[in-house]
Enzyme design. Structure first.
Site, PDB file in Angstrom:
ATOM      1  N   GLU A  34       0.832  -1.210   0.000  1.00  0.00           N
ATOM      2  CA  GLU A  34       0.000   0.000   0.000  1.00  0.00           C
ATOM      3  C   GLU A  34       0.864   1.257   0.000  1.00  0.00           C
ATOM      4  OE1 GLU A  34      -2.020  -3.061   2.774  1.00  0.00           O
ATOM      5  OE2 GLU A  34       0.002  -2.531   2.143  1.00  0.00           O
ATOM      6  N   CYS A  80      -2.106  -3.437   7.376  1.00  0.00           N
ATOM      7  CA  CYS A  80      -1.708  -3.284   8.768  1.00  0.00           C
ATOM      8  C   CYS A  80      -2.107  -1.885   9.234  1.00  0.00           C
ATOM      9  CB  CYS A  80      -0.202  -3.498   8.920  1.00  0.00           C
ATOM     10  SG  CYS A  80       0.803  -2.185   8.187  1.00  0.00           S
TER      11      CYS A  80
END
Length: 141
Positions: free
Chosen positions: A70, A96
């Site tokens: 990401e 996360c």
């Protein structure tokens, strides 16, 4: 999501191969996968994260050398001057807490993921606070 799976095959992380696709208006804006920063040795070249170790740092309480998919996608958009404000991401694994923060800060409004990686209960509490803010929606697909 299938494109994110293909992007994940570019990952050189030994522990997790993760792919990410950033989309807006049904158009792919940028992709990312996890691996060490550009110009540094890949884990697959060494067979481990760090030269001093014979295994990945994850099980040893050390951070992985890999930049998460990401964050790599967000960085690629920034380097290329591509606005990802109001976009969605498709990620092969649930982001996360650190990546979720980066996603919110970048103005991404929807996250779709396929698989969950276990996280600590403290991270889950903080993550829930972010999700309750309504700044981003996250959904398993």
């Amino acid at each position: 999501m299938n494109i994110a799976e293909v992007v994940a095959t570019r990952s050189t992380c030994i522990t997790y191969q993760v792919g990410c696709v950033v989309v807006r208006d049904k158009q792919i804006l940028v992709t990312g996968y996890n691996g060490p920063p550009s110009g540094t040795p890949h884990c697959t070249e060494n067979g481990y994260c760090y030269p001093e170790l014979s295994q990945c740092g994850k099980g040893l309480g050390l951070p992985s050398r890999a930049i998460h998919a990401e964050v790599n996608a967000i960085a690629q958009a920034a380097k290329r001057g591509i606005s990802i404000l109001g976009s969605s991401i498709y990620v092969t694994k649930r982001p996360c807490l650190g990546c979720l923060k980066a996603v919110i800060a970048a103005g991404i409004i929807s996250v779709f993921y396929r698989e969950v990686i276990p996280v600590s209960s403290a991270d889950r509490i903080v993550e829930d606070l972010y999700l309750e803010s309504g700044l981003v929606q996250i959904k398993e697909v």
